[in-house]
Design a protein around this motif. Structure first.
Motif, PDB file in Angstrom:
ATOM      1  N   GLY A   1       6.866   7.022   7.101  1.00 10.15           N
ATOM      2  CA  GLY A   1       7.320   6.482   5.824  1.00 10.15           C
ATOM      3  C   GLY A   1       8.059   5.165   5.897  1.00 10.15           C
ATOM      4  O   GLY A   1       8.548   4.682   4.873  1.00 10.15           O
ATOM      5  N   ARG A  42       8.460  -5.906  -3.490  1.00 14.38           N
ATOM      6  CA  ARG A  42       9.266  -4.745  -3.086  1.00 14.38           C
ATOM      7  C   ARG A  42      10.294  -5.149  -2.039  1.00 14.38           C
ATOM      8  O   ARG A  42      11.460  -4.715  -2.096  1.00 14.38           O
ATOM      9  N   GLU A  72       0.834  -1.212   0.000  1.00 17.29           N
ATOM     10  CA  GLU A  72       0.000   0.000   0.000  1.00 17.29           C
ATOM     11  C   GLU A  72       0.863   1.256   0.000  1.00 17.29           C
ATOM     12  O   GLU A  72       0.501   2.267  -0.613  1.00 17.29           O
ATOM     13  N   LEU A  73       1.992   1.191   0.680  1.00 19.01           N
ATOM     14  CA  LEU A  73       2.886   2.349   0.750  1.00 19.01           C
ATOM     15  C   LEU A  73       3.467   2.692  -0.616  1.00 19.01           C
ATOM     16  O   LEU A  73       3.576   3.859  -0.982  1.00 19.01           O
ATOM     17  N   THR A  74       3.817   1.672  -1.382  1.00 15.86           N
ATOM     18  CA  THR A  74       4.477   1.914  -2.668  1.00 15.86           C
ATOM     19  C   THR A  74       3.515   2.026  -3.838  1.00 15.86           C
ATOM     20  O   THR A  74       3.784   2.758  -4.797  1.00 15.86           O
ATOM     21  N   ASP A  75       2.369   1.311  -3.772  1.00 14.74           N
ATOM     22  CA  ASP A  75       1.483   1.262  -4.935  1.00 14.74           C
ATOM     23  C   ASP A  75       0.008   1.515  -4.644  1.00 14.74           C
ATOM     24  O   ASP A  75      -0.802   1.506  -5.570  1.00 14.74           O
ATOM     25  N   SER A 130      -8.727  -0.625   0.829  1.00 14.85           N
ATOM     26  CA  SER A 130      -7.633  -0.810  -0.118  1.00 14.85           C
ATOM     27  C   SER A 130      -8.158  -0.926  -1.540  1.00 14.85           C
ATOM     28  O   SER A 130      -9.160  -1.604  -1.798  1.00 14.85           O
ATOM     29  N   ARG A 178       0.230   5.498  -0.564  1.00 15.01           N
ATOM     30  CA  ARG A 178       1.246   6.271  -1.262  1.00 15.01           C
ATOM     31  C   ARG A 178       1.017   7.760  -1.000  1.00 15.01           C
ATOM     32  O   ARG A 178      -0.077   8.279  -1.169  1.00 15.01           O
ATOM     33  N   GLY A 179       2.044   8.441  -0.567  1.00 20.96           N
ATOM     34  CA  GLY A 179       1.922   9.861  -0.259  1.00 20.96           C
ATOM     35  C   GLY A 179       1.565  10.131   1.192  1.00 20.96           C
ATOM     36  O   GLY A 179       1.570  11.283   1.625  1.00 20.96           O
ATOM     37  N   GLU A 180       1.246   9.073   1.954  1.00 21.54           N
ATOM     38  CA  GLU A 180       0.946   9.226   3.385  1.00 21.54           C
ATOM     39  C   GLU A 180       2.213   8.969   4.188  1.00 21.54           C
ATOM     40  O   GLU A 180       2.912   7.992   3.950  1.00 21.54           O
TER      41      GLU A 180
END
Length: 311
Positions: A151, A296, A122-125, A283, A129-131
């Protein structure tokens, strides 16, 4: 590229309590192929994972796997190279996944909690992302939380951060029957949701959590009540987690948590608990989140290994 000219690829595996999903990707993170199978238990799991990697490698012809990452439904034990607190995997305390698979596959293998892996996806895609910070909450076979703080993935001092299934709420935490999976998980797990509905209607045949959602969508009052009870205790978990971590955003995933039908009753319960403004999103990656996160992690493992060799 390797010295022999073969394309380098990585494998990411989402090892769940009922299904194992595996994906193969280039070192740029682009997923090339995926496979899904029912999860084997205990020592049989090693052979299953080895065969999955081999089948994926063959499917992209001529490639060389340079790293594999596995997200599993348990707490990673780096010293033993396996998962502890993994009741949904049939317990793996005596199965050295990392050492055994590295010997069989001939490349580095790294493990991480499956919900943490999904949070990384979720962080990368995904919606993370952006949080800078968020909590990924997976509800399905069990319940778990992956925390991203400033991050970075936060796994806790011993890798067990986010094991909210053991929160002492929902069912009696002093009852030994509720201590294997955890008091809260015994209220929110997928099989419990299905049983709650089946008992309400006196069903004798097999009922699944998917059936409950389908019947709720058709207006079945007992199915709606079963989902409302699910939302009630999920709301309690989010409020408790927010009080301790304050992640700023909750991202819901998993076979149950990822269903948008759960949002309305969840928001109702959050309001009743005095937290109507809590940010909650479903999600958009669905079952792809753990695979993308594992890929990742495999790439990051490869990069770290390369940097270590160069230093």
């Amino acid at each position: 590229m390797s010295a022999g000219g073969a394309r380098e690829v990585v494998v990411g595996i989402d090892l769940g309590g009922t299904k194992v999903r595996a994906g193969i990707a280039g070192v740029d993170g682009a997923v090339l192929n995926e496979l899904v199978e029912p999860t084997r238990r205990g020592p049989e799991l090693l052979g299953q994972l080895e065969r999955l990697v081999e089948r994926l490698t063959a499917s992209v012809g001529g490639a060389r796997v340079v790293a594999t990452a596995i997200g599993g439904a348990g707490v990673p034990d780096d010293e033993e190279g396996t998962f502890s607190l993994a009741p949904n995997l049939g317990e793996l305390d005596d199965v050295g996944l990392v050492g055994e698979l590295e010997a069989r596959l001939g490349h580095p293998v790294v493990i991480e909690n499956d919900v943490n892996i999904a949070a990384l996806g979720e962080l990368t895609d995904g919606v993370g992302r952006g949080e800078s910070s968020f909590a990924f909450v997976a509800v399905g076979t069990g319940i778990g939380v992956g925390l991203v703080l400033d991050g970075r993935l936060w796994s806790g001092a011993s890798g067990g951060a986010g094991e909210v299934g053991y929160l002492p709420i929902g069912t009696d935490p002093l009852d030994p029957r509720n201590q294997r999976r955890g008091a809260l998980e015994e209220k929110l797990a997928g099989d419990v949701l299905a049983r709650r509905y089946a008992e309400a209607v006196g069903a004798t045949g097999e009922i699944t959590a998917h059936d409950v959602f389908e019947r709720a969508g058709a207006g079945d009052p007992d199915a709606l009540a079963a989902l409302d009870e699910e939302a009630r205790w999920l709301a309690h978990a989010l409020v408790a987690l927010d009080a301790v971590v304050d992640p700023g955003l909750f991202v819901l995933g998993g076979g149950i948590g990822g269903r948008v039908e759960l949002l309305p009753p969840l928001r109702t319960w959050l309001a009743r608990l005095g937290r109507p403004a809590l940010r909650v999103r479903v999600s958009a990656l669905g079952s792809a989140a753990p695979i993308l996160g594992a890929v990742r992690l495999a790439i990051d493992t490869l990069v770290t290994s390369t940097e270590r060799e160069a230093s």
